[in-house]
Design a protein around this motif. Structure first.
Motif, PDB file in Angstrom:
ATOM      1  N   VAL A  72      -8.890   2.577  -0.991  1.00 20.52           N
ATOM      2  CA  VAL A  72      -8.911   2.712  -2.444  1.00 20.52           C
ATOM      3  C   VAL A  72      -7.654   2.089  -3.056  1.00 20.52           C
ATOM      4  O   VAL A  72      -7.735   1.375  -4.066  1.00 20.52           O
ATOM      5  N   ALA A  73      -6.512   2.315  -2.431  1.00 22.40           N
ATOM      6  CA  ALA A  73      -5.248   1.759  -2.940  1.00 22.40           C
ATOM      7  C   ALA A  73      -5.252   0.226  -2.916  1.00 22.40           C
ATOM      8  O   ALA A  73      -4.660  -0.408  -3.787  1.00 22.40           O
ATOM      9  N   LEU A  74      -5.935  -0.365  -1.923  1.00 22.81           N
ATOM     10  CA  LEU A  74      -5.971  -1.822  -1.829  1.00 22.81           C
ATOM     11  C   LEU A  74      -7.011  -2.440  -2.767  1.00 22.81           C
ATOM     12  O   LEU A  74      -6.772  -3.474  -3.367  1.00 22.81           O
ATOM     13  N   ILE A  75      -8.167  -1.783  -2.898  1.00 23.10           N
ATOM     14  CA  ILE A  75      -9.246  -2.352  -3.708  1.00 23.10           C
ATOM     15  C   ILE A  75      -8.970  -2.187  -5.198  1.00 23.10           C
ATOM     16  O   ILE A  75      -9.189  -3.119  -5.984  1.00 23.10           O
ATOM     17  N   VAL A  76      -8.491  -1.007  -5.590  1.00 20.17           N
ATOM     18  CA  VAL A  76      -8.203  -0.755  -7.005  1.00 20.17           C
ATOM     19  C   VAL A  76      -6.783  -0.180  -7.134  1.00 20.17           C
ATOM     20  O   VAL A  76      -6.585   1.017  -7.357  1.00 20.17           O
ATOM     21  N   PRO A  77      -5.771  -1.022  -6.959  1.00 20.48           N
ATOM     22  CA  PRO A  77      -4.379  -0.539  -7.015  1.00 20.48           C
ATOM     23  C   PRO A  77      -4.034   0.063  -8.355  1.00 20.48           C
ATOM     24  O   PRO A  77      -4.548  -0.351  -9.398  1.00 20.48           O
TER      25      PRO A  77
END
Length: 201
Positions: free
Chosen positions: A193-198
């Motif tokens: 989640v942190a990488l896809i929608v930072p």
């Protein structure tokens, strides 16, 4: 007055189809026999053929039924939460609960069974591609809404992010079926989640 003969036929068919889906989900399409289905569905072979058709037809109907559950999970997570990061995390966690439920983790029914069957069954391959494209579209629509809400930059590659987001779902399914611990998979969800929608800086 004529007595009722029990539950409506449609309700019985849904029950039987769900039972068949559980067998396919556990054993896969090829390894599931008609005897397996007859035992799970509590129907004899002639009744199964009359109600559902052959094994492939039963499988495809069970796959569609699983897809309806996926759609409900999507609506209850991705569409029910305004914040895209929370929504995506909730979606993954709901999927993980399904993938690891029961005595033995089975992953996603679609990814655990349809991928192997697609090579020799064109209609199942078409069903699989339709599921993948459909989910890509649904995720992309949700990401577009996040862009409009200012949660993601306008320059984001929506189609690419949607495909990657679905790819994480496939990875969770594979890893769950392979026996990776839920704790490890929850960490993967958070990182993904942190990488896809930072988060915005």
């Amino acid at each position: 007055m004529k007595r009722s003969r029990g539950r409506p036929r449609q309700f019985d068919e849904l029950d039987a189809l769900q039972a068949a889906g559980q067998v396919f989900w556990t054993k896969g399409f090829s390894a599931t026999s008609l005897d397996d289905l007859a035992a799970a569905m509590q129907m004899n072979r002639p009744s199964i053929y009359r109600a559902f058709g052959d094994k492939e037809a039963i499988y495809r109907k069970a796959l569609a039924q699983f897809g309806q559950g996926m759609e409900q999970a999507f609506a209850g997570t991705m569409l029910a939460e305004d914040d895209i990061r929370k929504a995506l995390g909730n979606f993954y966690r709901a999927a993980l609960a399904t993938y690891t439920g029961g005595d033995q983790p089975r992953g996603c029914m679609v990814m655990s069974t349809a991928v192997a069957a697609a090579a020799c069954h064109p209609e199942i391959q078409a069903d699989l591609l339709a599921v993948i494209r459909g989910l890509d579209k649904r995720i992309a629509e949700r990401l577009r809404r996040a862009v409009e809400a200012g949660q993601l930059p306008p320059s984001v590659d929506i189609a690419g992010c949607a495909a990657i987001a679905q790819g994480v779902l496939h990875s969770l399914s594979l890893r769950a079926r392979a026996g990776e611990s839920p704790h490890h998979l929850r960490r993967l969800i958070n990182s993904s989640v942190a990488l896809i929608v930072p988060a915005a800086e």
